[in-house]
Design a protein around this motif. Structure first.
Motif, PDB file in Angstrom:
ATOM      1  N   THR A  20      -7.055   5.277  -5.647  1.00  0.00           N
ATOM      2  CA  THR A  20      -5.718   5.833  -5.460  1.00  0.00           C
ATOM      3  C   THR A  20      -5.073   6.149  -6.804  1.00  0.00           C
ATOM      4  O   THR A  20      -4.065   6.842  -6.852  1.00  0.00           O
ATOM      5  CB  THR A  20      -4.809   4.872  -4.666  1.00  0.00           C
ATOM      6  N   GLN A  21      -5.652   5.615  -7.871  1.00  0.00           N
ATOM      7  CA  GLN A  21      -5.211   5.947  -9.232  1.00  0.00           C
ATOM      8  C   GLN A  21      -6.443   6.029 -10.117  1.00  0.00           C
ATOM      9  O   GLN A  21      -7.202   5.066 -10.226  1.00  0.00           O
ATOM     10  CB  GLN A  21      -4.270   4.879  -9.793  1.00  0.00           C
ATOM     11  N   GLU A  22      -6.678   7.178 -10.699  1.00  0.00           N
ATOM     12  CA  GLU A  22      -7.780   7.333 -11.647  1.00  0.00           C
ATOM     13  C   GLU A  22      -7.452   6.562 -12.918  1.00  0.00           C
ATOM     14  O   GLU A  22      -6.303   6.162 -13.117  1.00  0.00           O
ATOM     15  CB  GLU A  22      -7.995   8.814 -11.927  1.00  0.00           C
ATOM     16  N   PRO A  23      -8.427   6.366 -13.801  1.00  0.00           N
ATOM     17  CA  PRO A  23      -8.149   5.646 -15.041  1.00  0.00           C
ATOM     18  C   PRO A  23      -6.945   6.233 -15.776  1.00  0.00           C
ATOM     19  O   PRO A  23      -6.821   7.446 -15.917  1.00  0.00           O
ATOM     20  CB  PRO A  23      -9.438   5.812 -15.847  1.00  0.00           C
ATOM     21  N   LEU A  24      -6.085   5.334 -16.208  1.00  0.00           N
ATOM     22  CA  LEU A  24      -4.844   5.709 -16.863  1.00  0.00           C
ATOM     23  C   LEU A  24      -4.661   4.830 -18.095  1.00  0.00           C
ATOM     24  O   LEU A  24      -4.680   3.597 -17.989  1.00  0.00           O
ATOM     25  CB  LEU A  24      -3.669   5.508 -15.893  1.00  0.00           C
ATOM     26  N   ASP A  25      -4.524   5.473 -19.248  1.00  0.00           N
ATOM     27  CA  ASP A  25      -4.273   4.731 -20.485  1.00  0.00           C
ATOM     28  C   ASP A  25      -2.785   4.430 -20.573  1.00  0.00           C
ATOM     29  O   ASP A  25      -1.951   5.343 -20.466  1.00  0.00           O
ATOM     30  CB  ASP A  25      -4.707   5.555 -21.698  1.00  0.00           C
ATOM     31  N   MET A  26      -2.475   3.156 -20.757  1.00  0.00           N
ATOM     32  CA  MET A  26      -1.080   2.721 -20.893  1.00  0.00           C
ATOM     33  C   MET A  26      -0.980   1.848 -22.134  1.00  0.00           C
ATOM     34  O   MET A  26      -0.938   0.621 -22.038  1.00  0.00           O
ATOM     35  CB  MET A  26      -0.639   1.958 -19.651  1.00  0.00           C
ATOM     36  N   GLY A  27      -1.019   2.505 -23.288  1.00  0.00           N
ATOM     37  CA  GLY A  27      -0.981   1.763 -24.547  1.00  0.00           C
ATOM     38  C   GLY A  27      -2.274   0.995 -24.733  1.00  0.00           C
ATOM     39  O   GLY A  27      -3.356   1.578 -24.682  1.00  0.00           O
ATOM     40  N   PRO A  28      -2.191  -0.318 -24.878  1.00  0.00           N
ATOM     41  CA  PRO A  28      -3.395  -1.108 -25.132  1.00  0.00           C
ATOM     42  C   PRO A  28      -4.212  -1.432 -23.876  1.00  0.00           C
ATOM     43  O   PRO A  28      -5.236  -2.080 -23.962  1.00  0.00           O
ATOM     44  CB  PRO A  28      -2.830  -2.392 -25.741  1.00  0.00           C
ATOM     45  N   VAL A  29      -3.753  -0.962 -22.718  1.00  0.00           N
ATOM     46  CA  VAL A  29      -4.429  -1.281 -21.456  1.00  0.00           C
ATOM     47  C   VAL A  29      -4.783   0.009 -20.725  1.00  0.00           C
ATOM     48  O   VAL A  29      -4.006   0.961 -20.706  1.00  0.00           O
ATOM     49  CB  VAL A  29      -3.509  -2.149 -20.553  1.00  0.00           C
ATOM     50  N   THR A  30      -5.972   0.022 -20.117  1.00  0.00           N
ATOM     51  CA  THR A  30      -6.372   1.111 -19.230  1.00  0.00           C
ATOM     52  C   THR A  30      -6.525   0.518 -17.843  1.00  0.00           C
ATOM     53  O   THR A  30      -7.107  -0.559 -17.686  1.00  0.00           O
ATOM     54  CB  THR A  30      -7.696   1.750 -19.687  1.00  0.00           C
ATOM     55  N   THR A  31      -5.980   1.213 -16.831  1.00  0.00           N
ATOM     56  CA  THR A  31      -6.049   0.713 -15.465  1.00  0.00           C
ATOM     57  C   THR A  31      -6.533   1.799 -14.518  1.00  0.00           C
ATOM     58  O   THR A  31      -6.487   2.989 -14.834  1.00  0.00           O
ATOM     59  CB  THR A  31      -4.671   0.222 -14.972  1.00  0.00           C
ATOM     60  N   VAL A  47       0.839  -1.204   0.000  1.00  0.00           N
ATOM     61  CA  VAL A  47       0.000   0.000   0.000  1.00  0.00           C
ATOM     62  C   VAL A  47       0.876   1.257   0.000  1.00  0.00           C
ATOM     63  O   VAL A  47       0.610   2.202  -0.749  1.00  0.00           O
ATOM     64  CB  VAL A  47      -0.983  -0.015   1.186  1.00  0.00           C
ATOM     65  N   ALA A  48       1.926   1.268   0.820  1.00  0.00           N
ATOM     66  CA  ALA A  48       2.809   2.438   0.879  1.00  0.00           C
ATOM     67  C   ALA A  48       3.440   2.734  -0.477  1.00  0.00           C
ATOM     68  O   ALA A  48       3.650   3.899  -0.834  1.00  0.00           O
ATOM     69  CB  ALA A  48       3.900   2.216   1.928  1.00  0.00           C
ATOM     70  N   ASP A  49       3.716   1.695  -1.238  1.00  0.00           N
ATOM     71  CA  ASP A  49       4.315   1.872  -2.563  1.00  0.00           C
ATOM     72  C   ASP A  49       3.279   1.973  -3.680  1.00  0.00           C
ATOM     73  O   ASP A  49       3.634   2.081  -4.857  1.00  0.00           O
ATOM     74  CB  ASP A  49       5.280   0.722  -2.860  1.00  0.00           C
ATOM     75  N   GLY A  50       1.982   1.896  -3.317  1.00  0.00           N
ATOM     76  CA  GLY A  50       0.913   2.010  -4.311  1.00  0.00           C
ATOM     77  C   GLY A  50       0.770   0.792  -5.204  1.00  0.00           C
ATOM     78  O   GLY A  50       0.246   0.897  -6.313  1.00  0.00           O
ATOM     79  N   ILE A  51       1.218  -0.365  -4.724  1.00  0.00           N
ATOM     80  CA  ILE A  51       1.193  -1.585  -5.533  1.00  0.00           C
ATOM     81  C   ILE A  51      -0.086  -2.377  -5.249  1.00  0.00           C
ATOM     82  O   ILE A  51      -0.343  -2.766  -4.110  1.00  0.00           O
ATOM     83  CB  ILE A  51       2.425  -2.456  -5.241  1.00  0.00           C
ATOM     84  N   PRO A  52      -0.876  -2.658  -6.281  1.00  0.00           N
ATOM     85  CA  PRO A  52      -2.091  -3.456  -6.087  1.00  0.00           C
ATOM     86  C   PRO A  52      -1.758  -4.912  -5.736  1.00  0.00           C
ATOM     87  O   PRO A  52      -0.794  -5.478  -6.255  1.00  0.00           O
ATOM     88  CB  PRO A  52      -2.802  -3.395  -7.433  1.00  0.00           C
ATOM     89  N   LEU A  53      -2.574  -5.484  -4.876  1.00  0.00           N
ATOM     90  CA  LEU A  53      -2.422  -6.891  -4.505  1.00  0.00           C
ATOM     91  C   LEU A  53      -2.970  -7.803  -5.589  1.00  0.00           C
ATOM     92  O   LEU A  53      -2.485  -8.910  -5.783  1.00  0.00           O
ATOM     93  CB  LEU A  53      -3.148  -7.168  -3.186  1.00  0.00           C
ATOM     94  N   ALA A  54      -3.981  -7.330  -6.308  1.00  0.00           N
ATOM     95  CA  ALA A  54      -4.628  -8.149  -7.329  1.00  0.00           C
ATOM     96  C   ALA A  54      -5.102  -7.261  -8.466  1.00  0.00           C
ATOM     97  O   ALA A  54      -5.250  -6.044  -8.302  1.00  0.00           O
ATOM     98  CB  ALA A  54      -5.814  -8.905  -6.732  1.00  0.00           C
ATOM     99  N   VAL A  55      -5.347  -7.887  -9.608  1.00  0.00           N
ATOM    100  CA  VAL A  55      -5.873  -7.186 -10.781  1.00  0.00           C
ATOM    101  C   VAL A  55      -7.150  -7.900 -11.219  1.00  0.00           C
ATOM    102  O   VAL A  55      -7.147  -9.117 -11.399  1.00  0.00           O
ATOM    103  CB  VAL A  55      -4.860  -7.178 -11.944  1.00  0.00           C
TER     104      VAL A  55
END
Length: 129
Positions: free
Chosen positions: A101-112, A72-80
């Motif tokens: 903690t992160q709004e939708p973000l386009d990263m090439g072919p993936v949005t998270t 959590v401190a590093d902002g890393i999700p436990l699961a997708v």
């Protein structure tokens, strides 16, 4: 070989069950008492009752807290979790009071996007373009 079961550690199984079913839309697959306070508690996608089960596992083991705190401190999700449309799911979940903690973000072919599951974990949702 396929994944049959995976888990997320949760601070409170009853609270987790409400969040994962009432807010996220999963359905209960198994709810079996184990000992005095814990349960074998799994959920599955509503549209895939025979799909991969998610165990809402009690977080009693001493290694869990430092592990989750570090993620959590590093902002890393436990699961997708896969969704059809991250932006639509983001809006739906925000209407239910979910904190992202992160709004939708386009990263090439993936949005998270990443949200707090209220049980000690960050969860990422993702969709492919």
């Amino acid at each position: 070989m396929k994944i049959q079961l995976t888990s997320v550690f949760v601070d409170d199984q009853a609270k987790a069950l409400r969040f994962y079913t009432d807010v996220l839309g999963f359905v209960t697959k198994h709810d079996v008492p184990i000992g005095e306070t814990d349960r074998w508690l799994t959920v599955v996608p509503a549209d895939d009752p025979d799909g991969t089960e998610l165990l809402l596992e009690p977080s009693h083991h001493p290694a869990v807290k430092p592990y989750r705190d570090a993620l959590v401190a590093d902002g890393i999700p436990l699961a997708v979790f896969a969704v059809d449309d991250v932006r639509a799911e983001y809006e739906r979940l925000r209407e239910h009071g979910v904190r992202f903690t992160q709004e939708p973000l386009d990263m090439g072919p993936v949005t998270t996007a990443v949200f707090d599951d209220t049980c000690g974990n960050l969860i990422q949702i993702a969709s492919q373009a």
